[in-house]
Design a protein around this motif. Structure first.
Motif, mmCIF file in Angstrom:
data_model
loop_
_atom_site.group_PDB
_atom_site.id
_atom_site.type_symbol
_atom_site.label_atom_id
_atom_site.label_comp_id
_atom_site.label_asym_id
_atom_site.label_seq_id
_atom_site.Cartn_x
_atom_site.Cartn_y
_atom_site.Cartn_z
ATOM 1 N N ILE A 81 0.309 8.957 -2.136
ATOM 2 C CA ILE A 81 0.946 10.023 -1.664
ATOM 3 C C ILE A 81 1.017 9.606 -0.100
ATOM 4 O O ILE A 81 0.373 8.701 0.286
ATOM 5 C CB ILE A 81 0.188 11.141 -1.644
ATOM 6 N N GLY A 82 2.332 10.089 0.586
ATOM 7 C CA GLY A 82 2.512 9.675 1.926
ATOM 8 C C GLY A 82 1.994 11.020 2.833
ATOM 9 O O GLY A 82 2.081 12.094 2.503
ATOM 10 N N PRO A 83 1.921 10.489 4.298
ATOM 11 C CA PRO A 83 1.801 11.836 5.093
ATOM 12 C C PRO A 83 2.886 12.768 5.223
ATOM 13 O O PRO A 83 2.528 13.949 5.614
ATOM 14 C CB PRO A 83 1.332 10.808 6.278
ATOM 15 N N ARG A 84 4.074 12.254 5.068
ATOM 16 C CA ARG A 84 5.416 13.147 5.302
ATOM 17 C C ARG A 84 5.282 13.921 4.230
ATOM 18 O O ARG A 84 5.757 15.285 4.382
ATOM 19 C CB ARG A 84 6.587 12.407 4.946
ATOM 20 N N GLU A 85 4.848 13.592 2.983
ATOM 21 C CA GLU A 85 4.647 14.505 1.816
ATOM 22 C C GLU A 85 3.603 15.663 2.281
ATOM 23 O O GLU A 85 3.751 16.846 1.848
ATOM 24 C CB GLU A 85 4.208 13.815 0.451
ATOM 25 N N ILE A 86 2.570 15.296 2.745
ATOM 26 C CA ILE A 86 1.606 15.958 3.234
ATOM 27 C C ILE A 86 1.747 17.224 4.120
ATOM 28 O O ILE A 86 1.585 18.133 4.173
ATOM 29 C CB ILE A 86 0.077 15.493 3.437
ATOM 30 N N LEU A 136 1.269 3.255 -11.342
ATOM 31 C CA LEU A 136 2.435 2.901 -10.862
ATOM 32 C C LEU A 136 3.565 2.551 -11.918
ATOM 33 O O LEU A 136 4.646 2.732 -12.019
ATOM 34 C CB LEU A 136 2.346 2.056 -9.509
ATOM 35 N N HIS A 137 2.755 1.427 -12.841
ATOM 36 C CA HIS A 137 3.848 0.882 -13.775
ATOM 37 C C HIS A 137 4.369 1.992 -14.699
ATOM 38 O O HIS A 137 5.554 1.950 -15.270
ATOM 39 C CB HIS A 137 2.996 -0.291 -14.546
ATOM 40 N N GLU A 138 3.255 2.926 -15.143
ATOM 41 C CA GLU A 138 3.886 3.839 -15.966
ATOM 42 C C GLU A 138 5.019 4.835 -15.340
ATOM 43 O O GLU A 138 5.897 5.210 -15.761
ATOM 44 C CB GLU A 138 2.769 5.106 -16.251
ATOM 45 N N ASP A 139 4.826 5.054 -13.995
ATOM 46 C CA ASP A 139 6.043 5.675 -13.248
ATOM 47 C C ASP A 139 7.151 5.251 -13.167
ATOM 48 O O ASP A 139 8.120 5.913 -13.274
ATOM 49 C CB ASP A 139 5.370 6.414 -11.799
ATOM 50 N N SER A 155 -0.103 8.706 -8.232
ATOM 51 C CA SER A 155 0.396 9.777 -7.627
ATOM 52 C C SER A 155 0.069 11.216 -8.025
ATOM 53 O O SER A 155 0.115 12.030 -7.450
ATOM 54 C CB SER A 155 1.855 9.378 -7.641
ATOM 55 N N ALA A 156 0.282 11.255 -9.497
ATOM 56 C CA ALA A 156 0.152 12.504 -10.182
ATOM 57 C C ALA A 156 -1.129 13.343 -9.486
ATOM 58 O O ALA A 156 -1.125 14.490 -9.163
ATOM 59 C CB ALA A 156 0.100 12.599 -11.428
ATOM 60 N N ALA A 157 -2.021 12.620 -9.692
ATOM 61 C CA ALA A 157 -3.275 13.158 -9.194
ATOM 62 C C ALA A 157 -3.476 13.377 -7.690
ATOM 63 O O ALA A 157 -4.230 14.389 -7.346
ATOM 64 C CB ALA A 157 -4.720 12.148 -9.540
ATOM 65 N N GLN A 194 0.821 -1.107 -0.190
ATOM 66 C CA GLN A 194 -0.046 0.110 0.078
ATOM 67 C C GLN A 194 0.946 1.075 -0.076
ATOM 68 O O GLN A 194 0.662 1.969 0.857
ATOM 69 C CB GLN A 194 -1.087 -0.102 1.236
ATOM 70 N N ASP A 195 1.840 1.156 -0.849
ATOM 71 C CA ASP A 195 2.784 2.462 -1.377
ATOM 72 C C ASP A 195 3.145 2.482 -2.747
ATOM 73 O O ASP A 195 4.372 2.377 -2.846
ATOM 74 C CB ASP A 195 4.114 2.008 -0.301
ATOM 75 N N LEU A 196 1.961 2.913 -3.456
ATOM 76 C CA LEU A 196 2.062 2.623 -4.846
ATOM 77 C C LEU A 196 2.541 4.032 -5.294
ATOM 78 O O LEU A 196 1.747 4.715 -6.153
ATOM 79 C CB LEU A 196 0.641 2.133 -5.395
ATOM 80 N N ARG A 197 3.570 4.345 -4.916
ATOM 81 C CA ARG A 197 4.294 5.613 -5.457
ATOM 82 C C ARG A 197 5.995 5.419 -5.631
ATOM 83 O O ARG A 197 6.509 4.437 -4.916
ATOM 84 C CB ARG A 197 3.943 6.682 -4.383
ATOM 85 N N VAL A 198 6.475 6.152 -6.263
ATOM 86 C CA VAL A 198 8.019 6.236 -6.379
ATOM 87 C C VAL A 198 8.669 7.311 -5.639
ATOM 88 O O VAL A 198 9.944 7.176 -5.080
ATOM 89 C CB VAL A 198 8.364 6.387 -7.912
#
Ligand code: FAD
Length: 479
Positions: free
Chosen positions: A248-253, A60-63, A206-208, A9-13
């Motif tokens: 997106i992660g809470p640290r980014e927020i 995620l695959h695209e990223d 992620s972009a959205a 559950q961390d579908l981001r780069v």
């Protein structure tokens, strides 16, 4: 050397500590996602979550592809064997992942860690989902918190979370890629296409998620405290599904909020903002789930296990369909059905109606939400339902029973929310919109409504239901 990065559950780069650790080692990296719903125990993803997951994996695959990599997909009923098979196929020597906190997943991950280490494979897990790990936040006596305000005050007194990690520019590939299943083979999308409303409401990925955060900060952050309870406004961030899937992660927020506020000269107030406090509720939910792993099924306050809930299939069905005769309740349940999401204030109203007006167990409501929410999250859903039912940590007391009419009048005063989701009431005057049963016959006729035809009579009379609920409560108090 090759490292497997096991996405969950961390579908981001960006700000992905497991991916960053793999890259730091200089190894070739194989990003992997295992679809293993059976391993989620009683809480395998519902229909709306599966829809989201499909699109999130595609993004995620695209990223990853934009960084010269790809996402290797496998369906599995035994993730331990699947990972060992993959390791054999590609000669990996290390597996890394970001932690999850659901009880069934903690047990599974522990088993996998033991099996991999026994096979001579190095493993490392990281915190990608929370500002603070649940076991690092403790009361003065060393126990878990059960009240939000001191919990969040304590969190804010700790060191700030580490700044988010940047997205890598490139990800080194292995000499040979292991075979990947096709995303469609997971059959995550519905066979009969009911997802048009979800497609219209959401863009997973992620972009959205970052666009949603920027939109929120620019347009709604300043007025959040005043507007977050009004479902007719776009007053909240709508980040919950993005956060659940880790796009997106809470640290980014945390960091984006800090910067946004500092740029505008708000040097001290951002940390105490209502918005970050809501992100704090998400932390609190995970804290509780970790320390009280029985709570998805059992009330935290044990005496509520004896509450005399009613089995009332007809009432439950009317509730799920948004046909209770209480406009704000029906609007919420229809918003949920169409978009896979419901405004927080309305979640509280519909949950209270099910539990206290219909006396149907919170477990039934939690199940319905689980299947229909795109942000269905075991920590958030459990906390939300137990909070409303009065049986959880820091919960609203059971005897404080929401009146669905006055809640509607207070939080949807112009009726824009009800008119949007209950269009058969659209022509009804504001004065009667939240209580059509009380409207004079000519007013109803002028709005084109015959109660019992276009719109139902109320399923229960709130004041009678309230009395019954208090009586039911006294039954558990007396035992
Ligand atoms: P914002 O107001 O913009 O808040 C920012 C973020 O903070 C949210 O995205 C969310 O991650 C977190 N947050 C906000 N409020 C809460 C809260 N009360 N509890 C925990 N986290 C919170 N949230 C889920 O993510 N998944 C669920 O399955 C879920 N089920 C719920 C069930 C009930 C009965 C209730 C009353 C609440 C539930 N919530 C759940 C909490 C809340 O309703 C949603 O997180 C919120 O509506 C999401 O909208 P937003 O992203 O615009 O929130």
């Amino acid at each position: 050397m090759t490292t497997l990065v096991w996405f969950r559950q961390d579908l981001r780069v960006a700000d992905n500590p497991a991916l960053a650790a793999a890259l730091e080692s200089g190894d070739a990296v194989i990003p992997v996602y295992l679809f293993a719903p059976e391993e989620e125990g009683a809480w395998r993803p519902g229909g709306a979550s599966r829809w989201w997951l499909h699109h999130s994996l595609a993004r995620l695959h695209e990223d990853l592809a934009a960084r010269g990599s790809r996402l290797c997909l496998r369906a599995s009923t035994d993730s331990s064997s699947e990972l060992l098979g993959l390791i054999r196929e590609c000669g990996a020597t290390r597996v890394v992942w970001n932690r999850r906190y659901e009880p069934a997943i903690i047990a599974r991950d522990q088993h996998i860690k033991t099996a991999l280490r026994a096979a001579g494979i190095a493993t490392d897990s990281f915190n990608g989902a929370l500002l603070h790990e649940p076991w690092t936040v403790r009361t003065k006596t060393g126990g878990p918190f059960q009240v939000f305000t001191p919990f969040w005050r304590h969190c804010k007194s700790l060191d700030d979370p580490a700044p988010p990690l940047p997205a890598p520019a490139a990800i080194p590939s292995p000499a040979h890629w292991p075979q990947s299943a096709a995303l469609d083979s997971f059959a995550l999308l519905p066979e009969v296409d009911w997802a048009a409303g979800l497609r219209a409401a959401w863009v997973p990925g992620s972009a959205a998620a970052h666009r949603a955060l920027q939109r929120f900060l620019t347009d709604a952050f300043d007025a959040y405290r005043e507007q977050r309870d009004q479902p007719g406004l776009l007053g909240t961030s709508r980040l919950s599904p993005h956060l659940h899937f880790g796009e997106i992660g809470p640290r980014e927020i945390w960091e984006a909020t800090r910067r946004f506020a500092l740029d505008r000269g708000q040097h001290t107030t951002w940390r105490d903002s209502q918005f970050l406090a809501e992100v704090g509720w998400r932390e609190f939910a995970h804290h509780l789930l970790y320390h009280f792993p029985q709570t998805p099924e059992q009330p935290l306050r044990a005496n509520y296990a004896r509450f005399p809930w009613k089995r009332n299939e007809a009432a439950l069905k009317a509730w799920t369909a948004g046909l209770t005769g209480y406009p704000i309740v029906d609007a919420g349940l229809r918003e949920l059905w169409h978009t896979g999401w419901m405004h927080n204030r309305v979640r509280m109203i519909v949950a209270s109606f099910l539990v206290k007006d219909l006396l149907v167990s919170w477990n039934e409501g939690a199940r319905w939400f689980w299947d229909t929410l795109v942000d269905a999250d075991l920590a958030g859903n459990t906390l939300g339902w137990q909070w409303v039912a009065g049986c959880g940590a820091d919960a609203a007391p059971f005897f404080r029973i929401f009146n669905p009419t006055s809640q509607g009048v207070k939080f949807d005063p112009e009726g824009s929310y009800v008119r949007r989701w209950v269009p058969e009431l659209a022509r009804l005057d504001d004065a009667w919109l939240h209580q059509p049963w009380a409207a004079p016959a000519p007013v109803l006729a002028a709005a084109g409504i015959v109660l019992g035809e276009q719109y139902p009579h109320p399923l229960v009379q709130h004041d009678v239901a309230r009395r019954d609920a208090l009586e039911a409560l006294s039954a558990i108090k007396a035992t």
